[in-house]
Design a protein around this motif. Structure first.
Motif, PDB file in Angstrom:
ATOM      1  N   ASN A   1       0.873  -1.181   0.000  1.00 21.81           N
ATOM      2  CA  ASN A   1       0.000   0.000   0.000  1.00 21.81           C
ATOM      3  C   ASN A   1       0.907   1.228   0.000  1.00 21.81           C
ATOM      4  O   ASN A   1       1.727   1.357   0.904  1.00 21.81           O
ATOM      5  CB  ASN A   1      -0.866  -0.032   1.256  1.00 21.81           C
ATOM      6  N   PRO A   2       0.824   2.115  -1.006  1.00 29.14           N
ATOM      7  CA  PRO A   2      -0.315   2.342  -1.905  1.00 29.14           C
ATOM      8  C   PRO A   2      -0.181   1.819  -3.326  1.00 29.14           C
ATOM      9  O   PRO A   2      -1.086   2.034  -4.123  1.00 29.14           O
ATOM     10  CB  PRO A   2      -0.363   3.868  -1.958  1.00 29.14           C
ATOM     11  N   VAL A   3       0.915   1.162  -3.710  1.00 29.83           N
ATOM     12  CA  VAL A   3       1.117   0.888  -5.134  1.00 29.83           C
ATOM     13  C   VAL A   3       0.403  -0.373  -5.603  1.00 29.83           C
ATOM     14  O   VAL A   3       0.384  -0.671  -6.801  1.00 29.83           O
ATOM     15  CB  VAL A   3       2.623   0.835  -5.497  1.00 29.83           C
ATOM     16  N   GLY A   4      -0.190  -1.158  -4.659  1.00 32.04           N
ATOM     17  CA  GLY A   4      -0.983  -2.313  -5.053  1.00 32.04           C
ATOM     18  C   GLY A   4      -0.189  -3.474  -5.600  1.00 32.04           C
ATOM     19  O   GLY A   4      -0.716  -4.288  -6.360  1.00 32.04           O
ATOM     20  N   LYS A   5       1.062  -3.589  -5.183  1.00 32.59           N
ATOM     21  CA  LYS A   5       1.969  -4.615  -5.708  1.00 32.59           C
ATOM     22  C   LYS A   5       1.949  -5.864  -4.838  1.00 32.59           C
ATOM     23  O   LYS A   5       2.072  -5.786  -3.613  1.00 32.59           O
ATOM     24  CB  LYS A   5       3.385  -4.050  -5.748  1.00 32.59           C
ATOM     25  N   ILE A   6       1.803  -7.034  -5.460  1.00 31.04           N
ATOM     26  CA  ILE A   6       2.011  -8.298  -4.785  1.00 31.04           C
ATOM     27  C   ILE A   6       3.468  -8.684  -4.988  1.00 31.04           C
ATOM     28  O   ILE A   6       3.906  -8.891  -6.122  1.00 31.04           O
ATOM     29  CB  ILE A   6       1.097  -9.405  -5.347  1.00 31.04           C
ATOM     30  N   TRP A   7       4.224  -8.758  -3.921  1.00 24.81           N
ATOM     31  CA  TRP A   7       5.629  -9.122  -4.057  1.00 24.81           C
ATOM     32  C   TRP A   7       5.731 -10.610  -4.387  1.00 24.81           C
ATOM     33  O   TRP A   7       5.037 -11.447  -3.812  1.00 24.81           O
ATOM     34  CB  TRP A   7       6.397  -8.805  -2.784  1.00 24.81           C
TER      35      TRP A   7
ATOM     36  N   LEU B   1      -7.256  -9.115  -0.659  1.00 25.78           N
ATOM     37  CA  LEU B   1      -7.866  -8.231  -1.654  1.00 25.78           C
ATOM     38  C   LEU B   1      -7.047  -8.188  -2.933  1.00 25.78           C
ATOM     39  O   LEU B   1      -6.513  -7.162  -3.342  1.00 25.78           O
ATOM     40  CB  LEU B   1      -8.043  -6.833  -1.060  1.00 25.78           C
ATOM     41  N   THR B   2      -6.969  -9.340  -3.579  1.00 26.12           N
ATOM     42  CA  THR B   2      -6.228  -9.468  -4.825  1.00 26.12           C
ATOM     43  C   THR B   2      -7.199  -9.622  -5.992  1.00 26.12           C
ATOM     44  O   THR B   2      -8.374  -9.937  -5.802  1.00 26.12           O
ATOM     45  CB  THR B   2      -5.303 -10.688  -4.777  1.00 26.12           C
ATOM     46  N   ASP B   3      -6.696  -9.406  -7.198  1.00 29.77           N
ATOM     47  CA  ASP B   3      -7.526  -9.629  -8.375  1.00 29.77           C
ATOM     48  C   ASP B   3      -7.980 -11.087  -8.413  1.00 29.77           C
ATOM     49  O   ASP B   3      -7.270 -11.988  -7.940  1.00 29.77           O
ATOM     50  CB  ASP B   3      -6.739  -9.309  -9.647  1.00 29.77           C
ATOM     51  N   PRO B   4      -9.156 -11.353  -8.994  1.00 30.27           N
ATOM     52  CA  PRO B   4      -9.647 -12.732  -9.083  1.00 30.27           C
ATOM     53  C   PRO B   4      -8.624 -13.652  -9.744  1.00 30.27           C
ATOM     54  O   PRO B   4      -8.000 -13.293 -10.744  1.00 30.27           O
ATOM     55  CB  PRO B   4     -10.907 -12.599  -9.940  1.00 30.27           C
TER      56      PRO B   4
ATOM     57  N   THR C   1      -5.275  -4.851  -3.397  1.00 27.24           N
ATOM     58  CA  THR C   1      -5.907  -3.781  -2.621  1.00 27.24           C
ATOM     59  C   THR C   1      -7.000  -3.087  -3.444  1.00 27.24           C
ATOM     60  O   THR C   1      -7.096  -3.266  -4.664  1.00 27.24           O
ATOM     61  CB  THR C   1      -4.922  -2.713  -2.096  1.00 27.24           C
ATOM     62  N   TYR C   2      -7.814  -2.287  -2.774  1.00 24.05           N
ATOM     63  CA  TYR C   2      -8.814  -1.458  -3.459  1.00 24.05           C
ATOM     64  C   TYR C   2      -8.367  -0.004  -3.496  1.00 24.05           C
ATOM     65  O   TYR C   2      -9.157   0.906  -3.678  1.00 24.05           O
ATOM     66  CB  TYR C   2     -10.191  -1.585  -2.807  1.00 24.05           C
ATOM     67  N   LEU C   3      -7.069   0.198  -3.354  1.00 26.32           N
ATOM     68  CA  LEU C   3      -6.484   1.534  -3.377  1.00 26.32           C
ATOM     69  C   LEU C   3      -5.649   1.684  -4.643  1.00 26.32           C
ATOM     70  O   LEU C   3      -4.645   0.986  -4.818  1.00 26.32           O
ATOM     71  CB  LEU C   3      -5.609   1.733  -2.131  1.00 26.32           C
ATOM     72  N   LEU C   4      -6.082   2.554  -5.530  1.00 28.87           N
ATOM     73  CA  LEU C   4      -5.381   2.734  -6.795  1.00 28.87           C
ATOM     74  C   LEU C   4      -4.417   3.908  -6.702  1.00 28.87           C
ATOM     75  O   LEU C   4      -4.730   4.944  -6.105  1.00 28.87           O
ATOM     76  CB  LEU C   4      -6.370   2.960  -7.938  1.00 28.87           C
TER      77      LEU C   4
END
Length: 389
Positions: free
Chosen positions: A165-171, A199-202, A313-316
């Motif tokens: 958070n905030p870049v929405g990256k899954i390491w 809270l990841t993409d489907p 995340t739901y934070l863009l």
């Protein structure tokens, strides 16, 4: 669609931080959702509320079992009850860890741009922030491992945001393993904040740090508060297999009074993990669709703002560098001119100043209204600035 993610709920007048702290028409900043909770959670809370005594509460083993089963089932992350501690929240836990595992004046590493409370919790505990700035290139973020290696040699602790958070990256598991090896090299305690993990993409899963690295000085912070929109119940757990670290944290959390339990929290958490999995999976579909709405809208209507590629995340994270306006100025103008409130990127670190953070966890009607106001605000600002972009 089985659950209601469409109707706009009036939250004003409920002492909502998001809706009542300021007088904004459309607040799209703080990380909570404008959706109804899963029915099982509401039912569990009402059932507990029907008992007319609300005294001190213990944490039942069933709560820990709910966590254990959830992470085993969804992420193949196997935890044991004896390796877990209850806490009122992730940030209170991290604050206790800082006090128990570092000394005044120690340097603690974070990867900017990052959740702004990381800065506060370090500085308010009289420690020093050491930044490992993420590299932003071709619309994506990655870790500067050379810089990380150098900075960890000066650090006592690292706080990781996974997903970020905030870049929405899954390491990736490889990234996490490399971080673990560098922490091992420099004998640095690592805290992994995994509050956004569900809270990841489907079709996409995050990688728990403890399944990706064999490093033993790792503490993981977990909570259903973001995933199920129950932050108001203030509930989380800490997990580590390192018995020495666990005992030191346990003592400090007790001193800090952060190990107590809200009378409704256990009911909410167990209903979330044991009975609301299908609600969460439907939510992820809704959030992914909302993300596509934003992506298409920016491309078609407001190409001067770019959506940073993300999958959690739901934070863009919106790249507003072409506007040539400091993020505080841009965020402030959108609020005063259009009544829409986005987080200024500078709050997440100096390297975030070309960005805004947008919360898309709301019904599409509200999201589209917010996007329209952002566009109108940008047009108005451009007119004032005489077409600088």
């Amino acid at each position: 669609m089985k659950y209601d993610f469409e109707n706009v709920i009036d939250r004003k007048g409920t002492n909502s931080l998001k809706w009542d702290l300021f007088d904004d028409d459309i607040p799209m900043w703080v990380a909570d959702m404008d959706f109804k909770v899963a029915p099982a959670i509401q039912d569990a809370i009402l059932k507990r509320a029907n008992h007319p005594v609300y005294g001190y509460t213990i944490v039942p083993n069933g709560l820990f079992e709910a966590y254990i089963n959830w992470w085993d089932r969804r992420y193949d992350f196997k935890m044991s009850r004896e390796d877990m501690l209850y806490s009122i929240g992730v940030m209170p836990s991290i604050s206790s860890m800082i006090r128990s595992l570092t000394d005044v004046g120690d340097e603690i590493l974070i990867q900017s741009p990052v959740y702004h409370v990381f800065y506060y919790v370090i500085e308010d505990n009289n420690r020093k922030v050491l930044e490992n700035p993420l590299i932003y290139e071709n619309g994506m973020y990655r870790i500067d491992f050379d810089d990380l290696d150098e900075k960890l040699s000066k650090s006592k602790m690292m706080i990781l945001c996974n997903p970020h958070n905030p870049v929405g990256k899954i390491w990736s598991a490889d990234d996490l393993n490399r971080i673990g090896e560098l922490c091992r090299k420099h004998n640095v305690v690592l805290i992994s904040d995994e509050i956004h993990c569900d809270l990841t993409d489907p079709g996409i899963k995050y990688n728990p740090f403890e399944t990706s690295s064999s490093y033993d000085k790792v503490i993981t912070c977990l909570s259903p508060s973001k995933s199920f929109n129950i932050a108001g119940f203030q509930s989380s757990v800490v997990h580590t297999k390192n018995k020495e670290l666990l005992e030191r944290i346990k003592v400090q959390m007790h001193v800090d009074n952060s190990d107590s339990c809200n009378v409704f929290a256990t009911a909410a958490v167990m209903a979330a993990y044991n009975e609301s999995e299908d609600w969460l999976d439907e939510l992820r579909e809704v959030l992914f669709e909302n993300k596509q709405i934003v992506k298409d809208y920016l491309a078609d209507e407001l190409p001067v703002i770019k959506l940073v590629e993300c999958n959690a995340t739901y934070l863009l994270w919106l790249d507003c560098s072409e506007l040539k306006v400091p993020s505080k100025v841009l965020s402030g103008f959108l609020r005063t001119n259009q009544g829409v409130f986005l987080s200024a990127g500078i709050d997440f670190g100096k390297n975030g100043d070309n960005f805004l953070r947008l919360n898309i966890a709301c019904p599409q009607e509200l999201l589209k209204e917010g996007l329209g106001r952002i566009k109108a605000g940008v047009i108005a600002l451009n007119t004032i600035n005489k077409g600088l972009y």
